[in-house]
Motif scaffolding. Structure first.
Motif, short mmCIF file in Angstrom:
data_model
loop_
_atom_site.label_atom_id
_atom_site.label_comp_id
_atom_site.label_asym_id
_atom_site.label_seq_id
_atom_site.Cartn_x
_atom_site.Cartn_y
_atom_site.Cartn_z
N VAL A 15 0.84 -1.20 0.00
CA VAL A 15 0.00 0.00 0.00
C VAL A 15 0.87 1.25 0.00
N GLU A 16 1.97 1.20 0.75
CA GLU A 16 2.85 2.36 0.79
C GLU A 16 3.48 2.62 -0.58
N LYS A 17 3.83 1.53 -1.28
CA LYS A 17 4.41 1.71 -2.61
C LYS A 17 3.39 2.30 -3.57
N TYR A 18 2.14 1.88 -3.45
CA TYR A 18 1.07 2.47 -4.26
C TYR A 18 0.93 3.96 -3.94
N ASN A 19 0.95 4.29 -2.66
CA ASN A 19 0.83 5.70 -2.27
C ASN A 19 2.00 6.53 -2.80
#
Length: 396
Positions: A15-19
């Protein structure tokens, strides 16, 4: 689906990489994109790619028919007509749902538009995905042997047609308020043409003009048209200083008439394995008993407005202008993309560019929409993860 890259991507996803990806996209013009970007590209194997290309070519063959104009003149009669129509459309957006039929994956044509889509944004979105997931550089978002350099050159040539950049404008209704404005900003940055609101254009005789940022009057020689007449007709608050219906001395990159000619209007004519049973409501002999297997669509609406997914007999009977609606058989979208939390449906839009003197359009790149809902791009259900707009990546 390409399982090798799907596994690689999912292993590297967080999720952090998507953000981080979203922050990267939003940082380009210091504002937040107003539509949802999907978490993942769609990895397309050669077999599905070949089917998509074959389906597109069958659509293009129909559009190139000698009698195409006579077949579609009625579409203009039902709408506003703009003078000085050119020989063919400049842009094509051909939408295929990724479906299952007799246990096999097959793309099914959902819609076709003679209108531009996110030609510049998709170019940059694919680059963003590669920058955050470097192994994706093995793949390509392009078709027809194009690469990043030749793709942008093709887009620029189609939009500008060798005119000076200041004499070519991207025309839209209040562009700064449009959901797709990031594509306009990228277009301005990539190509160098100004973005102009319809209220800023004015007419002198057969000429159109706008004023640049220094207040200098600039003649318009070519319009990259992003105006949807459906929206324009609703905006009775806007004061226009020119008339689309006037005989203007201007070229169009995407003449407005092609929006109506190449639309859902042609779907009933298309027959074959990639096409869906579609009937113009005025040609409907009787209302099907199994309406749960059909969807009712207005011919000339944009972005899914006016579509009735759960059709009732009274919905059909209530339509007064039956020349303006189609009844289309539903297809079985196959949840094909493996996310960390279940499978996701996909719809692939192939974007094609048809230069002024070319014999045929070039299949150039794509846009993909991911969904967990019944109808792609219209409504989500449950969690809004792994849904939204993204890009398809093809094997080289």
């Amino acid at each position: 689906m390409h399982t090798k890259y799907r596994h690689l991507f999912n292993e590297n996803f967080s999720v952090e990489k998507y953000n981080e990806l979203i922050r990267d996209v939003n940082s380009e013009f210091d504002y937040e994109v107003t539509f949802r970007i999907g978490e993942s590209p769609f990895f397309i194997r050669n077999e599905l790619k070949e089917q998509l290309v074959e389906g597109c070519n069958q659509v293009i063959d129909f559009i190139k028919r000698d009698d195409f104009r006579s077949l579609t003149n009625k579409a203009l009669e039902l709408n506003r007509q703009v003078p000085n129509e050119d020989n063919h459309t400049t842009f094509l957006a051909i939408d295929f749902g990724i479906c299952e039929e007799n246990g096999k994956i097959v793309p099914k044509l959902i819609e076709v538009q003679g209108f531009p889509s996110l030609f510049n944004f998709q170019y940059h979105l694919s680059k963003k995905f590669v920058s955050h997931y470097p192994f994706l550089s093995d793949l390509t978002p392009f078709l027809s042997g194009l690469d990043h350099e030749s793709y942008l050159k093709l887009v620029e040539e189609a939009i500008c047609n060798n005119h000076p950049k200041e004499n070519v404008i991207l025309l839209e209704i209040e562009p700064e308020k449009q959901n797709t404005k990031i594509d306009f900003y990228y277009c301005h940055r990539d190509i160098g043409i100004p973005i102009v609101c319809v209220t800023e254009l004015y007419q002198k005789g057969r000429q159109l003009f706008y004023k640049n940022e220094n207040g200098r009057e600039i003649p318009v020689k070519r319009i990259y048209n992003r105006v949807i007449f459906d929206e324009l007709d609703l905006r009775t608050d806007l004061k226009l200083n020119f008339d689309f219906s006037s005989d203007l001395d201007v070229e169009w990159a995407g003449h407005p008439n092609w929006f109506f000619r190449i639309s859902k209007f042609i779907l009933p004519y298309l027959k074959g394995k990639y096409f869906i049973e579609t009937t113009l409501l005025s040609d409907l002999k009787e209302i099907p008993a199994d309406l749960e297997n059909y969807v009712l669509k207005p011919l000339f609406s944009f972005s899914g407005s006016g579509v009735i997914f759960h059709v009732r007999k009274e919905d059909i009977e209530a339509v007064t202008e039956k020349d303006l609606y189609i009844l289309q058989k539903k297809v079985n979208y196959k949840p094909i993309i493996q996310s960390p939390n279940g499978k996701v449906k996909a719809e692939v839009r192939i974007l094609a560019i048809w230069k002024k003197d070319a014999a045929a359009p070039v299949l150039a790149t794509n846009l993909v929409r991911l969904s967990r809902g019944e109808m792609i791009g219209v409504k989500f259900n449950k969690d809004k993860d792994w849904v939204g707009g993204t890009v398809g990546m093809f094997e080289r």
